[in-house]
Design a protein around this motif. Structure first.
Motif, PDB file in Angstrom:
ATOM      1  N   LYS A 187      67.894  29.415  34.750  1.00 37.72           N
ATOM      2  CA  LYS A 187      66.435  29.487  34.722  1.00 37.72           C
ATOM      3  C   LYS A 187      65.784  28.510  35.686  1.00 37.72           C
ATOM      4  N   VAL A 188      66.261  27.281  35.707  1.00 38.80           N
ATOM      5  CA  VAL A 188      65.576  26.262  36.499  1.00 38.80           C
ATOM      6  C   VAL A 188      65.826  26.452  37.987  1.00 38.80           C
TER       7      VAL A 188
ATOM      8  N   CYS B 128      60.777  25.495  32.061  1.00 39.73           N
ATOM      9  CA  CYS B 128      61.996  24.851  32.572  1.00 39.73           C
ATOM     10  C   CYS B 128      62.131  23.426  32.046  1.00 39.73           C
TER      11      CYS B 128
END
Length: 380
Positions: free
Chosen positions: A323-324, A294
């Motif tokens: 994603k994060v 990330c």
């Protein structure tokens, strides 16, 4: 692309980290600053941050800011999130700043961007009861009349509206067959007659609000950019909005991971630290890897934004946001699971991490919407 910080950036990160530790380094401090986490934004503390020049880190020098780029902004967001500094108004203020900087008049820039440097909070109002992910379905209406816009309608889930100096309102000025046309941005001051702000109680404290507009009149010069041009103006800011959320979530994810790691090293069962058991150790290893991925993703996108400020990065920005935020949610939930009952207890921060991270996959475009955007960039 690896991130190598300049000496100035390293000093900046160290200064922010020290400030967070000094001002909000203990649970007792954070409880006091937030009224036991009911108010995630502390006005007095935010003013201290502004006095240090940090609220203007990404504001142009012409308006009193430091003129920093996306990397600088992400560094700051990551550190204040990791340090649990209760200044929740900063992120939405930076999201709101973008349209003023890109499309605002000189007077609007002076008022809003200069105000942000001085410590003002700003808010942006898009969502409505029937228009969330589908922003083009909004119905809040503004009619031009005798040199003013007259606004009627409702907005909902508006972050930090109760602290904001202005509401950056996205409304409909024209009904067309194409729903993304006829949308307009207006600057509505906090004291506008006919505007009512009502808090929505959430498990994250007082953050979001319903905002009602009843014959609210604002001067025509409060138009931001072009009438009917709000959709394209919003699209121009997506890189920044998604990066802001991703950088914030990176700090949250790191904090949840580090708190979990400290716990599994100290907590003993069956005569040894629980982190020494393979069932947990391997999960920790996987989670740590995810957090590092990330970090690399966030700063890769930030560097691309700085290198090409006018280029839209729909795939990369959406990947970062997706994603994060999903990793932050995973870190908090894994933390609660591995800590057992203590992860659920208010004595520890982990339950707070859960409440803070779960919603990040919803605001600013849900994870499902981010996946749709990414898929479309692949021609699907």
């Amino acid at each position: 692309m690896s991130l190598i910080l300049t000496d100035e950036q390293q000093d900046f990160v160290a200064a922010v980290r020290d400030f967070c530790q000094r001002e909000a380094g203990t649970r007792e401090q954070r409880d006091k600053l937030t009224d036991s986490f009911a108010e995630p934004h502390n006005v007095a503390l935010y003013q201290k941050v502004a006095d240090l020049g940090w609220t203007g880190i990404a504001i142009p020098e012409a308006y009193g800011g430091a003129g920093g780029g996306a990397v600088d902004m992400c560094l700051f967001l990551e550190e204040i999130s990791y340090g649990q500094l209760p200044i929740g108004g900063y992120a939405v203020t930076q999201i709101s700043a973008g349209p003023y900087e890109k499309f605002g008049s000189d007077a609007q820039k002076e008022e809003v961007l200069g105000g942000i440097v001085a410590g003002n909070v700003e808010a942006i109002a898009m969502s409505e009861p029937e228009a969330g992910s589908d922003v083009g379905a909004l119905r809040c209406q503004a009619v031009r009349e005798n040199g003013h816009y007259v606004i009627n309608g409702q907005k909902t889930w508006i972050s930090e509206a109760h602290y904001a100096e202005h509401i950056l309102l996205v409304c409909r000025t024209d009904a067309t067959e194409k729903k993304h046309e006829g949308m307009t941005m207006l600057m509505v001051p906090k004291d506008a007659e006919g505007m009512e702000i009502r808090s929505i109680e959430t498990m994250g404290g007082r953050v979001v609000n319903d905002v009602f507009f009843t014959d609210v009149r604002v001067p025509a010069e409060n138009l931001i950019g072009a009438e009917g041009g709000a959709w394209m103006q919003l699209m121009a800011g997506l890189n920044t909005e998604r990066l802001i959320i991703a950088a914030q979530s990176l700090g949250f994810a790191r904090r949840a991971f580090d708190d979990l790691l400290a716990y599994v090293k100290e907590r003993r069962q069956f005569g040894r630290p629980i982190g020494s058991f393979q069932a947990l150790a391997h999960r920790i290893a996987d989670l740590g890897t995810e957090v590092e991925v990330c970090r690399l993703l966030v700063y890769d996108v930030a560097q691309k934004v700085d290198a090409n400020p006018g280029v839209l990065l729909p795939r990369e920005a959406s990947m970062a946001k997706l994603k994060v935020t999903e990793t932050g949610k995973k870190a908090a939930l894994e933390g609660m699971q591995m800590m057992g009952g203590y992860g659920y207890a208010t004595e520890y921060d982990m339950e707070r991490h859960v409440r803070q991270n779960l919603v990040s996959t919803i605001y600013g475009g849900t994870s499902e919407i981010q996946r749709e955007i990414i898929a479309k960039t692949y021609g699907l």
